[in-house]
Design a protein around this motif. Structure first.
Motif, PDB file in Angstrom:
ATOM      1  N   PRO A   1       0.805  -1.227   0.000  1.00  0.00           N
ATOM      2  CA  PRO A   1       0.000   0.000   0.000  1.00  0.00           C
ATOM      3  C   PRO A   1       0.834   1.271   0.000  1.00  0.00           C
ATOM      4  O   PRO A   1       0.503   2.240  -0.692  1.00  0.00           O
ATOM      5  CB  PRO A   1      -0.830  -0.129   1.284  1.00  0.00           C
ATOM      6  CG  PRO A   1      -0.986  -1.602   1.478  1.00  0.00           C
ATOM      7  CD  PRO A   1       0.333  -2.188   1.038  1.00  0.00           C
TER       8      PRO A   1
ATOM      9  N   THR B   1     -13.312   1.009   4.162  1.00  0.00           N
ATOM     10  CA  THR B   1     -12.589   0.808   2.907  1.00  0.00           C
ATOM     11  C   THR B   1     -13.591   0.853   1.768  1.00  0.00           C
ATOM     12  O   THR B   1     -14.535   0.061   1.729  1.00  0.00           O
ATOM     13  CB  THR B   1     -11.857  -0.549   2.909  1.00  0.00           C
ATOM     14  OG1 THR B   1     -10.948  -0.584   4.015  1.00  0.00           O
ATOM     15  CG2 THR B   1     -11.080  -0.740   1.611  1.00  0.00           C
TER      16      THR B   1
ATOM     17  N   ASN C   1      -5.823   3.942  -3.665  1.00  0.00           N
ATOM     18  CA  ASN C   1      -6.639   2.726  -3.636  1.00  0.00           C
ATOM     19  C   ASN C   1      -6.919   2.193  -5.035  1.00  0.00           C
ATOM     20  O   ASN C   1      -6.966   0.976  -5.251  1.00  0.00           O
ATOM     21  CB  ASN C   1      -7.952   2.992  -2.896  1.00  0.00           C
ATOM     22  CG  ASN C   1      -7.837   2.706  -1.405  1.00  0.00           C
ATOM     23  OD1 ASN C   1      -7.107   1.812  -0.993  1.00  0.00           O
ATOM     24  ND2 ASN C   1      -8.551   3.468  -0.597  1.00  0.00           N
TER      25      ASN C   1
ATOM     26  N   GLN D   1      -6.828  -2.900  -0.458  1.00  0.00           N
ATOM     27  CA  GLN D   1      -7.065  -1.463  -0.348  1.00  0.00           C
ATOM     28  C   GLN D   1      -7.206  -1.043   1.116  1.00  0.00           C
ATOM     29  O   GLN D   1      -7.485  -1.862   1.986  1.00  0.00           O
ATOM     30  CB  GLN D   1      -8.292  -1.094  -1.178  1.00  0.00           C
ATOM     31  CG  GLN D   1      -8.072  -1.379  -2.671  1.00  0.00           C
ATOM     32  CD  GLN D   1      -9.297  -1.122  -3.514  1.00  0.00           C
ATOM     33  OE1 GLN D   1      -9.834  -0.019  -3.516  1.00  0.00           O
ATOM     34  NE2 GLN D   1      -9.762  -2.145  -4.235  1.00  0.00           N
ATOM     35  N   GLN D   2      -7.010   0.254   1.359  1.00  0.00           N
ATOM     36  CA  GLN D   2      -6.922   0.787   2.712  1.00  0.00           C
ATOM     37  C   GLN D   2      -7.995   1.846   2.956  1.00  0.00           C
ATOM     38  O   GLN D   2      -8.555   2.420   2.027  1.00  0.00           O
ATOM     39  CB  GLN D   2      -5.538   1.416   2.928  1.00  0.00           C
ATOM     40  CG  GLN D   2      -4.375   0.507   2.585  1.00  0.00           C
ATOM     41  CD  GLN D   2      -4.248  -0.668   3.523  1.00  0.00           C
ATOM     42  OE1 GLN D   2      -4.189  -0.480   4.741  1.00  0.00           O
ATOM     43  NE2 GLN D   2      -4.212  -1.878   2.976  1.00  0.00           N
ATOM     44  N   SER D   3      -8.241   2.138   4.221  1.00  0.00           N
ATOM     45  CA  SER D   3      -9.189   3.193   4.572  1.00  0.00           C
ATOM     46  C   SER D   3      -8.542   4.564   4.381  1.00  0.00           C
ATOM     47  O   SER D   3      -7.315   4.694   4.338  1.00  0.00           O
ATOM     48  CB  SER D   3      -9.638   3.048   6.029  1.00  0.00           C
ATOM     49  OG  SER D   3      -8.570   3.371   6.912  1.00  0.00           O
TER      50      SER D   3
ATOM     51  N   ASP E   1      -6.196   5.278   7.275  1.00  0.00           N
ATOM     52  CA  ASP E   1      -4.881   4.639   7.181  1.00  0.00           C
ATOM     53  C   ASP E   1      -4.006   5.329   6.141  1.00  0.00           C
ATOM     54  O   ASP E   1      -2.801   5.521   6.351  1.00  0.00           O
ATOM     55  CB  ASP E   1      -5.038   3.158   6.834  1.00  0.00           C
ATOM     56  CG  ASP E   1      -5.617   2.353   7.985  1.00  0.00           C
ATOM     57  OD1 ASP E   1      -5.444   2.778   9.146  1.00  0.00           O
ATOM     58  OD2 ASP E   1      -6.259   1.316   7.728  1.00  0.00           O
TER      59      ASP E   1
END
Length: 309
Positions: A112, A236, A281, A291-293, A296
């Motif tokens: 990421p 997410t 993302n 994928q990340q929030s 984050d």
């Protein structure tokens, strides 16, 4: 300047205070030891290590207490430093910022953070920063394009400007182009044509069982993009949702450029974080990376300091 804004903010809380703002480089001669000696304490809020070390040494020489503060991603710290009583700012070795190879960020991301670096340091800077400036990532791109086309040191092939420079002009907004149309054009380029170009570089995918990326043109749906700034930052988003946020944030930022000029990424600006989070993302989706929030990604982006090498 930051000094002026800080003064105005402080006066709003304490209007009776007497505050003078100085706009300049803290390493200028006028801000030397005699200047520091005028104060009973120095509160430091600088954003780069070299300047922080410089002020630390000035305070040691002037024998003025220093209250050092800073942030690293979402982590904040405040430490007092008093000559002869505590350690100074440089007594503890500070970890060097982690760097990432340009080729990995550009062509073969697998984490990421690689995608966040790409979104912040390359795409954001290219779209909304100085249009004449080349980042290290852009310079690598231009070099690869030039080598592929056989250009010499003069940067021309058969009297034409080298391909790398022509390529960068694509990211400029056309005269009269609607912001949303610009954003959709950029989306199609970076998640469509550019990804297909990487897929065609077959040698990249023969090493270590790497899987080539997948273009995302079909992820962008018709209709109005979503409103920005809402939603759960810990959630997410789906790829389609990220595509919508990308277009909305890109359009908002390119309009800001038209009004304010070039922009620099600021993790406290929601629309900038929305753009980088969505862009990163989508890049992760291309390369099969989880994928990340937004929360984050904001933490990662705020922790990146000159992260390419």
């Amino acid at each position: 300047s930051k000094a002026t804004v800080a003064r105005e903010a402080a006066l709003a809380m304490r209007p009776e205070a007497s505050i003078m703002a100085h706009h300049g480089n803290v390493k200028e001669e006028r801000f030397g030891v005699p200047f520091i000696k005028r104060f009973s304490v120095v509160l430091n809020g600088l954003d780069n290590m070299d300047a922080r070390r410089h002020v630390n040494r000035l305070c040691l020489a002037a024998e003025v207490p220093l209250v050092e503060s800073g942030t690293n991603g979402f982590l904040g710290q405040v430490t007092p430093h008093v000559r002869g009583r505590t350690e100074c700012f440089e007594c503890q070795t500070k970890p060097a910022p982690k760097t990432y190879p340009v080729c990995t960020i550009r062509n073969t991301p697998d984490k990421p953070v690689h995608c966040v670096v790409w979104a912040k340091e390359m795409l954001f800077a290219r779209l909304f920063g100085d249009p004449k400036a080349l980042s290290e990532l852009d310079e690598e791109d231009s070099k690869q394009e030039t080598e592929a086309s056989g250009a010499g040191e003069g940067g021309e092939v058969d009297g034409e400007v080298k391909k790398g420079e022509q390529d960068l002009s694509f990211f400029l907004r056309n005269e009269g182009e609607v912001a949303l149309d610009y954003a959709r054009r950029i989306f199609a380029r970076v998640y469509g044509a550019d990804v297909r170009r990487l897929v065609a570089m077959e040698d990249l995918w023969k090493k270590g069982g790497r899987k080539p990326p997948s273009p995302l043109e079909n992820s962008l749906t018709a209709g109005a993009p979503p409103a920005l700034g809402g939603g759960n930052p810990h959630a997410t988003l789906s790829t389609a949702e990220s595509a919508g946020v990308f277009v909305a944030a890109c359009a908002a930022l390119v309009d800001s450029c038209a009004e304010l000029g070039e922009l620099a990424f600021d993790k406290e600006q929601d629309v900038m974080v929305d753009f980088v989070a969505a862009a990163a993302n989508l890049r992760m989706a291309c390369f099969g990376i989880p994928q990340q929030s937004k929360f984050d990604i904001k933490g990662i982006a705020g922790n990146i300091v000159h992260a390419v090498a």
